[in-house]
Design an enzyme around this catalytic site. Structure first.
Site, mmCIF file in Angstrom:
data_model
loop_
_atom_site.group_PDB
_atom_site.id
_atom_site.type_symbol
_atom_site.label_atom_id
_atom_site.label_comp_id
_atom_site.label_asym_id
_atom_site.label_seq_id
_atom_site.Cartn_x
_atom_site.Cartn_y
_atom_site.Cartn_z
ATOM 1 N N GLU A 1 0.745 -1.111 -0.143
ATOM 2 C CA GLU A 1 0.037 -0.080 -0.059
ATOM 3 C C GLU A 1 0.734 1.234 -0.025
ATOM 4 O O GLU A 1 0.774 2.179 0.919
ATOM 5 C CB GLU A 1 -0.895 0.081 1.171
ATOM 6 C CG GLU A 1 -1.938 -1.088 1.170
ATOM 7 C CD GLU A 1 -3.169 -1.010 2.029
ATOM 8 O OE1 GLU A 1 -3.127 -0.273 2.974
ATOM 9 O OE2 GLU A 1 -4.264 -1.765 1.914
ATOM 10 N N GLU B 1 -5.435 -8.451 -0.813
ATOM 11 C CA GLU B 1 -6.254 -7.981 0.456
ATOM 12 C C GLU B 1 -7.539 -7.741 0.162
ATOM 13 O O GLU B 1 -7.856 -6.789 -0.528
ATOM 14 C CB GLU B 1 -5.387 -6.883 1.221
ATOM 15 C CG GLU B 1 -4.326 -6.994 2.040
ATOM 16 C CD GLU B 1 -3.658 -5.964 2.924
ATOM 17 O OE1 GLU B 1 -4.674 -5.260 3.531
ATOM 18 O OE2 GLU B 1 -2.459 -5.395 2.913
HETATM 19 O O1 AHR Z 1 -5.327 -6.359 6.822
HETATM 20 C C1 AHR Z 1 -5.290 -4.817 7.602
HETATM 21 C C2 AHR Z 1 -4.433 -3.695 7.013
HETATM 22 O O2 AHR Z 1 -5.196 -3.101 5.852
HETATM 23 C C3 AHR Z 1 -3.212 -4.176 6.249
HETATM 24 O O3 AHR Z 1 -2.293 -3.898 6.933
HETATM 25 C C4 AHR Z 1 -2.992 -2.960 5.331
HETATM 26 O O4 AHR Z 1 -2.547 -3.301 4.240
HETATM 27 C C5 AHR Z 1 -4.352 -2.651 5.011
HETATM 28 O O5 AHR Z 1 -4.780 -1.279 4.925
#
Ligand code: AHR
Length: 489
Positions: A172, A290
């Site tokens: 990110e 994610e």
């Molecule tokens: O999964 C939780 C968090 O969400 C992670 O650390 C991050 O990459 C995202 O914003």
């Protein structure tokens, strides 16, 4: 209300890539400490990993697990987590305002992946670090022997290289919250140079560049375009992340997969446009590494503690239906989504929950994941789909039913379908041509009269999938707000 789904084994979309059923273990909250690892738990082995959690991870059917973050990785020193435990430093983890004891690091995680029968996907710190540390970590993890770092791994008890193929070039990096956050131009150059150097060591690695943290980022699209302009020849996949929050507006929440669908199409179109402009033949794929439902980000406590309880969402029936719909969407993009990881695996936004002296149990979202991972085999088919629509505040007019179909060489087909209608059942007709000589042999459904029902430590089996009697013909009733799997034989 009726819907109709047509398909044919003659029109395949893509193989069911096993890496679509990925998970994510981050040093965040109680995902590692108190989640996969808890030497004090009665089910823990000599290595400290909880046996009951391992059994549920295998049952879930997870195939690849991303590690060690997430936001955590952008301030992480991987060397802290190797070697004798007594020598490992205790550090502050600024990302989650926690104390990191480094009891678990790369070597332990890789041993856990072998026990869990999953592939590791390793994320690099490109927040506070860069090319040299990536090369060092690669040498430590993957080089057989005869160099300082590979011999160090052997001395630490792991003579056989970890052989990690799949690497994330940071996490990110578009987000202002990220440690070492960069502009697209800065990150694109760093990703390209890190990838180039890593490929000098091993051209066979698969490398994931950071895409957008979600589709509402003001830089969404432009970020992907710039990063790919810098790095398209060096990387294989571009990441996408998305979390969906239940709101007062249930209709919009149930249509969350619309956003994922549009996000994937936009990223693919952007990647293809960059390739066209660059005269490149590269077909970049998406690593949706994610994704999940996330109720409300919870703040860590003010004091610095080890493994605080953060974001331990207790998922509902409605959440499980949405999670199942997100998996349907990933399958419908299996031609261009190569990897997907539900975030996370244990305790933090997770299908599996634990208590320190208690059991591990399956949350509601466990079930559609486990069933899809088990039943979706071989090939995703192209579908033609007619369904009634409804208006949503967040996404406009969207279909009331979503569906995908997988097909095996032995003739078995499985339809996965969600009814997003809040009150009405929908009769789904599976095109009789597609089921010629077949019948709907099994109908599994996840739904409940109480959409807020959850599984808890005290009632871990409150929400579970049920088998309905399969209908005699080619039409099946999808209950309101339900996730369904139909086996056609
Ligand atoms: O999964 C939780 C968090 O969400 C992670 O650390 C991050 O990459 C995202 O914003």
């Amino acid at each position: 209300l009726t819907a109709r789904l047509s398909f044919s084994p003659a029109f395949p979309l893509a193989p069911v890539r096993r890496r679509l059923f990925g998970g994510f273990v981050e040093h965040m909250g109680r995902c590692v400490y108190g989640g996969i690892y808890d030497p004090a738990h009665p089910s823990a082995g000599a290595d400290g990993f909880r046996g009951d959690v391992l059994a549920l991870v295998r049952e879930l059917g997870v195939t690849v697990v991303r590690y060690p973050g997430g936001n955590f990785v952008s301030g992480y020193r991987w060397e802290d987590g190797i070697g004798p435990r007594a020598n490992r430093p205790v550090r502050l983890d600024p990302a989650w305002h926690s104390v990191e004891t480094n009891e678990v690091g790369l070597d332990e995680f890789n041993r856990w992946t072998r026990r869990a029968e999953v592939e590791p996907m390793l994320a690099l710190n490109l927040g506070t670090r860069g090319v040299q540390h990536a090369l060092d970590l690669l040498e430590y993890a993957n080089h057989p022997s005869g160099t300082r770092l590979s011999d160090f791994r052997t001395a630490n008890g792991t003579p056989v290289p970890h052989g990690i193929r799949l690497w994330c070039l940071g996490n990110e990096m578009d987000g202002s919250w990220q440690i070492g956050h960069k502009t697209a131009d800065e990150y694109g150059r760093l990703a390209a140079e890190t990838a180039r150097a890593m490929r000098m060591v091993d051209p066979g690695l698969e490398l994931v560049a950071c895409g957008s943290s979600h589709s509402r980022m003001s830089t969404f699209g432009a970020w992907e375009s710039t990063v790919l302009e810098r790095a398209i020849e060096q990387i294989d996949h571009i990441s996408a992340h998305a979390y969906y929050a239940p709101a007062d507006d249930l209709g919009s929440f149930l249509a969350s997969a619309t956003d994922m669908d549009r996000m994937i199409s936009s990223v693919v179109a952007t990647a293809d446009a960059v390739a066209a402009r660059a005269g490149s033949r590269r077909k970049i794929t998406v690593a949706f590494d994610e994704w999940n439902v996330w109720h409300q980000p919870s703040e860590p406590p003010d004091e610095w503690t080890r493994a605080p309880r953060i974001s331990e969402d207790t998922f509902t029936v409605a959440d499980a239906v949405v999670a199942g719909d997100l998996l349907i969407t990933l399958l419908n993009h299996a031609d261009r989504v190569a990897v997907a990881c539900q975030a996370q695996l244990v305790n933090v936004l997770a299908p599996i929950r634990t208590e320190p002296d208690g059991p591990a149990w399956r949350q509601t979202i466990f079930h559609p994941f486990a069933l899809t991972a088990r039943l979706a085999r071989a090939t995703v088919l192209r579908t033609e789909f007619e369904a009634p629509e409804y208006d949503t505040a967040r996404y406009g007019r969207v279909p009331l039913v979503s569906a995908t179909v997988t097909h095996q060489p032995d003739g078995e087909a499985v339809v996965f379908a969600v009814n997003r209608h809040r009150h009405e059942p929908i009769e789904l007709t599976v095109d009789p041509a597609a089921v010629a000589g077949h019948a709907i042999a099994e109908h599994i459904v996840l739904t409940d009269a109480d959409l807020t029902a959850t599984n808890t430590c005290d009632a871990p089996e409150r929400v579970r999938p049920r088998r309905l009697s399969p209908p005699p013909g080619a039409a099946v009733e999808l209950p309101p707000v339900s996730w369904n799997a139909l086996r056609l034989r």
